[in-house]
Structure formats: structure tokens, C-alpha cells
Design a protein around this motif. Structure first.
Motif, PDB file in Angstrom:
ATOM      1  N   THR A  19       5.673 -19.636  56.100  1.00  0.00           N
ATOM      2  CA  THR A  19       6.206 -20.219  57.327  1.00  0.00           C
ATOM      3  C   THR A  19       5.880 -21.708  57.394  1.00  0.00           C
ATOM      4  OG1 THR A  19       5.955 -18.109  58.466  1.00  0.00           O
ATOM      5  CG2 THR A  19       6.187 -20.057  59.838  1.00  0.00           C
ATOM      6  N   TYR A  20       4.664 -22.060  57.045  1.00  0.00           N
ATOM      7  CA  TYR A  20       4.267 -23.468  57.033  1.00  0.00           C
ATOM      8  C   TYR A  20       5.139 -24.270  56.065  1.00  0.00           C
ATOM      9  CZ  TYR A  20       1.612 -27.664  56.069  1.00  0.00           C
ATOM     10  OH  TYR A  20       1.249 -28.966  55.876  1.00  0.00           O
ATOM     11  N   LYS A  21       5.336 -23.736  54.877  1.00  0.00           N
ATOM     12  CA  LYS A  21       6.138 -24.435  53.868  1.00  0.00           C
ATOM     13  C   LYS A  21       7.597 -24.545  54.308  1.00  0.00           C
ATOM     14  CE  LYS A  21       6.420 -26.354  49.825  1.00  0.00           C
ATOM     15  NZ  LYS A  21       5.778 -27.611  49.535  1.00  0.00           N
ATOM     16  N   ALA A  22       8.113 -23.509  54.961  1.00  0.00           N
ATOM     17  CA  ALA A  22       9.496 -23.544  55.445  1.00  0.00           C
ATOM     18  C   ALA A  22       9.665 -24.617  56.517  1.00  0.00           C
ATOM     19  CB  ALA A  22       9.897 -22.177  55.989  1.00  0.00           C
ATOM     20  N   ILE A  23       8.703 -24.720  57.418  1.00  0.00           N
ATOM     21  CA  ILE A  23       8.775 -25.748  58.461  1.00  0.00           C
ATOM     22  C   ILE A  23       8.662 -27.142  57.847  1.00  0.00           C
ATOM     23  CG2 ILE A  23       7.535 -26.703  60.447  1.00  0.00           C
ATOM     24  CD1 ILE A  23       6.854 -23.788  61.202  1.00  0.00           C
ATOM     25  N   TRP A  26      11.932 -27.893  56.175  1.00  0.00           N
ATOM     26  CA  TRP A  26      12.994 -28.017  57.170  1.00  0.00           C
ATOM     27  C   TRP A  26      12.993 -29.437  57.758  1.00  0.00           C
ATOM     28  CZ3 TRP A  26      16.142 -23.821  58.557  1.00  0.00           C
ATOM     29  CH2 TRP A  26      17.049 -24.082  59.576  1.00  0.00           C
ATOM     30  N   ASN A  27      11.810 -29.997  57.955  1.00  0.00           N
ATOM     31  CA  ASN A  27      11.703 -31.347  58.513  1.00  0.00           C
ATOM     32  C   ASN A  27      12.241 -32.412  57.566  1.00  0.00           C
ATOM     33  OD1 ASN A  27      10.586 -30.482  60.912  1.00  0.00           O
ATOM     34  ND2 ASN A  27       8.486 -30.652  60.160  1.00  0.00           N
ATOM     35  N   TYR A  28      12.204 -32.140  56.270  1.00  0.00           N
ATOM     36  CA  TYR A  28      12.746 -33.085  55.294  1.00  0.00           C
ATOM     37  C   TYR A  28      14.232 -32.891  55.059  1.00  0.00           C
ATOM     38  CZ  TYR A  28       8.040 -34.540  54.110  1.00  0.00           C
ATOM     39  OH  TYR A  28       6.777 -35.043  54.157  1.00  0.00           O
ATOM     40  N   GLY A  29      14.822 -31.900  55.677  1.00  0.00           N
ATOM     41  CA  GLY A  29      16.257 -31.693  55.563  1.00  0.00           C
ATOM     42  C   GLY A  29      16.673 -30.841  54.379  1.00  0.00           C
ATOM     43  N   THR A  30      15.722 -30.311  53.651  1.00  0.00           N
ATOM     44  CA  THR A  30      16.096 -29.448  52.528  1.00  0.00           C
ATOM     45  C   THR A  30      16.202 -28.007  53.009  1.00  0.00           C
ATOM     46  OG1 THR A  30      13.791 -29.133  51.931  1.00  0.00           O
ATOM     47  CG2 THR A  30      14.953 -30.930  50.854  1.00  0.00           C
ATOM     48  N   GLU A  31      16.872 -27.221  52.224  1.00  0.00           N
ATOM     49  CA  GLU A  31      17.048 -25.814  52.592  1.00  0.00           C
ATOM     50  C   GLU A  31      15.774 -25.041  52.292  1.00  0.00           C
ATOM     51  OE1 GLU A  31      20.519 -24.300  50.746  1.00  0.00           O
ATOM     52  OE2 GLU A  31      21.808 -25.798  51.632  1.00  0.00           O
ATOM     53  N   SER A  32      15.288 -24.338  53.274  1.00  0.00           N
ATOM     54  CA  SER A  32      14.023 -23.614  53.122  1.00  0.00           C
ATOM     55  C   SER A  32      14.207 -22.128  53.377  1.00  0.00           C
ATOM     56  CB  SER A  32      12.996 -24.195  54.085  1.00  0.00           C
ATOM     57  OG  SER A  32      13.466 -24.073  55.413  1.00  0.00           O
ATOM     58  N   TYR A  33      15.400 -21.625  53.104  1.00  0.00           N
ATOM     59  CA  TYR A  33      15.703 -20.226  53.406  1.00  0.00           C
ATOM     60  C   TYR A  33      14.876 -19.248  52.580  1.00  0.00           C
ATOM     61  CZ  TYR A  33      19.620 -22.409  55.733  1.00  0.00           C
ATOM     62  OH  TYR A  33      20.378 -23.189  56.551  1.00  0.00           O
ATOM     63  N   ILE A  34      14.536 -19.629  51.372  1.00  0.00           N
ATOM     64  CA  ILE A  34      13.758 -18.725  50.522  1.00  0.00           C
ATOM     65  C   ILE A  34      12.369 -18.502  51.114  1.00  0.00           C
ATOM     66  CG2 ILE A  34      12.883 -20.499  48.962  1.00  0.00           C
ATOM     67  CD1 ILE A  34      14.041 -17.094  47.772  1.00  0.00           C
ATOM     68  N   PHE A  35      11.770 -19.542  51.674  1.00  0.00           N
ATOM     69  CA  PHE A  35      10.449 -19.397  52.279  1.00  0.00           C
ATOM     70  C   PHE A  35      10.513 -18.625  53.588  1.00  0.00           C
ATOM     71  CE2 PHE A  35       9.740 -23.056  49.496  1.00  0.00           C
ATOM     72  CZ  PHE A  35       8.637 -22.586  48.807  1.00  0.00           C
TER      73      PHE A  35
END
Length: 63
Positions: A19-23, A26-35
């Protein structure tokens, strides 16, 4: 077999880290769906292990 009772908490740690890595991503604008997927699956595995752990303990105490 005592170590198996601690593995459910490892799933919680993985969920929090994912969850931390996804957030963070997400703030950098990259896709974090896997996390996000890892976090959801890890949390569901925690609930699954906790449920069946309680069920096995009840069965062991009945004998």
C-alpha cells in the motif's frame, strides 16, 4: 508448527508495504495497480489464515 501462526502477520506486513509503495508511485503519476493488487490479495490472505486458524484451534480444543 508454531511458526505458522506468525505467517498471517507477514501477510499484513506485505499489505502495508505494498500500500505504501502504491501510494508512493501514484504520487509520481505512474501506474501502481500491481501493488494495489498485492495489497488486496495479501490482506485477504491474512483474513483467510486468521479465519482458518481460529477454526483449527476450536477443533483442537474440542478434542
Amino acid at each position: 508448527m508454531k511458526i505458522l501462526s506468525y505467517t498471517k502477520y507477514l501477510y499484513l506486513v506485505v499489505a502495508v508495504l505494498a500500500t505504501y509503495k502504491a501510494i508512493e508511485l501514484w504520487n509520481y503519476g505512474t501506474e501502481s495497480y500491481i501493488f494495489i493488487g498485492f495489497a488486496i490479495v495479501s490482506f485477504l490472505m491474512f483474513l483467510f489464515r486468521r479465519h482458518y486458524g481460529k477454526k483449527f484451534e476450536e477443533r483442537k480444543n474440542q478434542k
